[in-house]
Design an enzyme around this catalytic site. Sequence first.
Site, PDB file in Angstrom:
ATOM      1  N   ASP A   1     -23.013  21.647 -34.382  1.00 58.05           N
ATOM      2  CA  ASP A   1     -24.099  21.051 -35.072  1.00 58.05           C
ATOM      3  C   ASP A   1     -25.229  20.699 -33.940  1.00 58.05           C
ATOM      4  O   ASP A   1     -24.803  19.629 -33.215  1.00 58.05           O
ATOM      5  CB  ASP A   1     -23.957  19.856 -35.912  1.00 58.05           C
ATOM      6  CG  ASP A   1     -24.561  20.016 -37.313  1.00 58.05           C
ATOM      7  OD1 ASP A   1     -25.691  20.270 -37.389  1.00 58.05           O
ATOM      8  OD2 ASP A   1     -23.757  19.947 -38.325  1.00 58.05           O
TER       9      ASP A   1
ATOM     10  N   ASP B   1     -29.570  21.336 -36.956  1.00 54.83           N
ATOM     11  CA  ASP B   1     -30.018  20.158 -38.071  1.00 54.83           C
ATOM     12  C   ASP B   1     -31.360  19.986 -38.133  1.00 54.83           C
ATOM     13  O   ASP B   1     -32.054  19.736 -37.119  1.00 54.83           O
ATOM     14  CB  ASP B   1     -29.270  18.934 -37.801  1.00 54.83           C
ATOM     15  CG  ASP B   1     -29.368  18.080 -38.722  1.00 54.83           C
ATOM     16  OD1 ASP B   1     -28.485  18.006 -39.760  1.00 54.83           O
ATOM     17  OD2 ASP B   1     -29.846  16.919 -38.545  1.00 54.83           O
TER      18      ASP B   1
ATOM     19  N   GLU C   1     -31.279  24.858 -40.155  1.00 58.65           N
ATOM     20  CA  GLU C   1     -31.445  24.087 -41.180  1.00 58.65           C
ATOM     21  C   GLU C   1     -32.928  23.875 -41.577  1.00 58.65           C
ATOM     22  O   GLU C   1     -33.493  23.067 -41.045  1.00 58.65           O
ATOM     23  CB  GLU C   1     -30.685  22.822 -41.619  1.00 58.65           C
ATOM     24  CG  GLU C   1     -30.612  22.069 -42.871  1.00 58.65           C
ATOM     25  CD  GLU C   1     -30.563  20.603 -42.812  1.00 58.65           C
ATOM     26  OE1 GLU C   1     -29.953  20.106 -43.883  1.00 58.65           O
ATOM     27  OE2 GLU C   1     -30.783  20.034 -41.968  1.00 58.65           O
TER      28      GLU C   1
ATOM     29  N   HIS D   1     -21.776  20.286 -46.975  1.00 58.95           N
ATOM     30  CA  HIS D   1     -21.708  18.787 -46.732  1.00 58.95           C
ATOM     31  C   HIS D   1     -22.716  18.113 -47.487  1.00 58.95           C
ATOM     32  O   HIS D   1     -22.712  16.650 -47.622  1.00 58.95           O
ATOM     33  CB  HIS D   1     -21.364  18.391 -45.341  1.00 58.95           C
ATOM     34  CG  HIS D   1     -22.428  18.556 -44.583  1.00 58.95           C
ATOM     35  ND1 HIS D   1     -23.176  19.561 -44.234  1.00 58.95           N
ATOM     36  CD2 HIS D   1     -23.157  17.318 -43.958  1.00 58.95           C
ATOM     37  CE1 HIS D   1     -24.008  19.407 -43.324  1.00 58.95           C
ATOM     38  NE2 HIS D   1     -24.291  18.167 -43.254  1.00 58.95           N
ATOM     39  N   ASP D   2     -23.960  18.617 -47.593  1.00 61.12           N
ATOM     40  CA  ASP D   2     -25.106  17.990 -48.319  1.00 61.12           C
ATOM     41  C   ASP D   2     -25.302  18.100 -49.785  1.00 61.12           C
ATOM     42  O   ASP D   2     -26.132  17.396 -50.124  1.00 61.12           O
ATOM     43  CB  ASP D   2     -26.353  18.104 -47.512  1.00 61.12           C
ATOM     44  CG  ASP D   2     -26.394  17.610 -46.035  1.00 61.12           C
ATOM     45  OD1 ASP D   2     -25.618  16.774 -45.821  1.00 61.12           O
ATOM     46  OD2 ASP D   2     -26.950  18.344 -45.298  1.00 61.12           O
TER      47      ASP D   2
HETATM   48  C1  GLC Z   1     -29.155  17.353 -42.003  1.00 55.84           C
HETATM   49  C2  GLC Z   1     -27.745  17.153 -42.507  1.00 55.84           C
HETATM   50  C3  GLC Z   1     -27.378  15.928 -43.168  1.00 55.84           C
HETATM   51  C4  GLC Z   1     -27.899  14.605 -42.377  1.00 55.84           C
HETATM   52  C5  GLC Z   1     -29.380  15.012 -42.046  1.00 55.84           C
HETATM   53  C6  GLC Z   1     -29.962  13.917 -41.047  1.00 55.84           C
HETATM   54  O1  GLC Z   1     -29.663  17.481 -43.506  1.00 55.84           O
HETATM   55  O2  GLC Z   1     -27.106  18.185 -42.851  1.00 55.84           O
HETATM   56  O3  GLC Z   1     -26.001  15.608 -43.223  1.00 55.84           O
HETATM   57  O4  GLC Z   1     -27.883  13.553 -43.170  1.00 55.84           O
HETATM   58  O5  GLC Z   1     -29.812  16.161 -41.469  1.00 55.84           O
HETATM   59  O6  GLC Z   1     -29.198  14.221 -39.937  1.00 55.84           O
END
Ligand code: GLC
Length: 562
Positions: A102, A204, A261, A334-335
């Site tokens: 990540d 991310d 993402e 995971h979100d």
């Molecule tokens: C992304 C991650 C998430 C995190 C956020 C801040 O959305 O997937 O889990 O809280 O970024 O890093």
Amino acid sequence: MLNKTQPNWWRRAVAYQVYPKSFQDTTGSGTGDLQGIIRRLDYLAELGIDVIWLSPVFASPQVDNGYDISDYRAIDPRFGTMEDMDELIAKAKERGIGIVMDLVVNHCSDEHEWFQKACQDPDGRYGRFFYIEDWDGEHLPCNWRSAFGGSVWEPLPGHPDKIYLHTFHKKQPDLNWENPELREEIYKMVNWWLDKGLAGFRIDAIINIKKVLPYRDYPADRSDGMCSISTMNYHAKGIGQFLGEMADRCFTPHHAFTAGEVFYVNDEDLPEFIGDNGYFSSMFDFNETVCNASDKGWYDQKPITPEQYKACCFESQKKVAGFDGFLSNIIENHDEPRGVSRYIPKGECTVRGKKMLGGLNFLLRGLPFIYQGQELGMENLAVNSIDEVDDISARDEYQVALNAGLTEQQAMDAVNMFSRDNARTPFQWDTTENAGFTTGKPWLHVNPNYKEINLEAQRNDPDSVYQFYRTLIQLRKKSELEDAIIYGETVPYRVEQKNLMAYLRKGEKNTVLVMGNFQPEAQTVPLPGAVKQVLLNNCDTAAIADGAVTLEGYQLLVLWME
Ligand code: GLC
């Protein structure tokens, strides 16, 4: 085994997301670790995946479960050592599996050396790594709300006359990408990891790296007078300069696979992101996850219906069709809450429905990502009180719901529906204590349904969700159907037929029809031609007769057409 030195090797891959904290603990600490992943590599090889995306295992105070990194080049002792990481990369490679880490570079932790030095000398080299502004103690530079609640601005420790910007938690200060010196440091770090043998990165929150400057207010969307950070993202222009530079300096020379993402990108900019020479190999499709989302908060987000699910998937497929873009398809991560609890209407979630949802998503054009436990049909876990919730985002949304006048119970209902804890409960390996995840006290509650839903039970059951996912993966790897299943165009079929999600995957030689009956009642669907072979079926029979098929409730059929 995929040859990872070939361009676009990843297009034929199946990816699997490991959330290390909840996968397998080997020390009794209650937290999963790298040795736990190594121990389970044979399992992942048996499942048939090619790529593992590892959520962060870097040194971190764990305010946001590792998405707050205090040292990009160190492994957090909770997870193990750098030797463990090297061992994981090597042992995964032996099994033909590439490791993707990540890349969290929109922000770091406030405990990162850079931020510590910025606090010592806000006007020095490291001060310029962040967004630090003068402050009169009253007026803020803009009214943006951070993703986890409250203003994006926070007083700089030790400097009452200065503030810094954080689009997530206040312990996650944003890195200033406008500063070339910062970008240089990031590229060096990325290349250092790629040189170690990583297959690539999941990137991310990347859309947040470009800010609207000079800062400006946008209309408030809640009574707190602030606007969502996504409003700023929407108006920010020019991110391509940073992303293109990072691709040129890091990803392209390494043939690295990258999955961004990326929330909020204009349709016309999509080819720049994931076209042939795009910034990323692929990006996640979040169209389904944001369906019915409300500016007001989770409490105002209505559950998605099967018709909406279908429309969201097809809309995304259409957006990338024109330029051959490859989305990364998920039903959860995971979100997000567990897909089976979210997309299958309440009360209808059965083993059959879980398989249907898995198949419908997995066979869309793009790269399938399986999130740990999805292959077992793991479900959401509702909790009774906010004290049992770990997720910082859910805790904020609970408060938002209360502030809007909801009762505690109503606020908990919203939290239970969307909390990120839902997907973070430990992996359910077997029926022993704590589902075989740990011999200690698990950092997050184990879903009590592990007695029924666990790998051990499913491994020997040919009708299990797990065995179904294995079959799906094998189907995707059937080389004679590659032109359809991997590269084929997605053509929605009978879109108007309610609670039917059906599409053709049309290749140069082959055509495959994927059909799911998204309701408990049977329904009949005319077929577009003759059937050569039933490739996949989550029921015992396929009622095909007279140019039509009658699908049972939640039946999935995958047909190879003449
Ligand atoms: C992304 C991650 C998430 C995190 C956020 C801040 O959305 O997937 O889990 O809280 O970024 O890093």
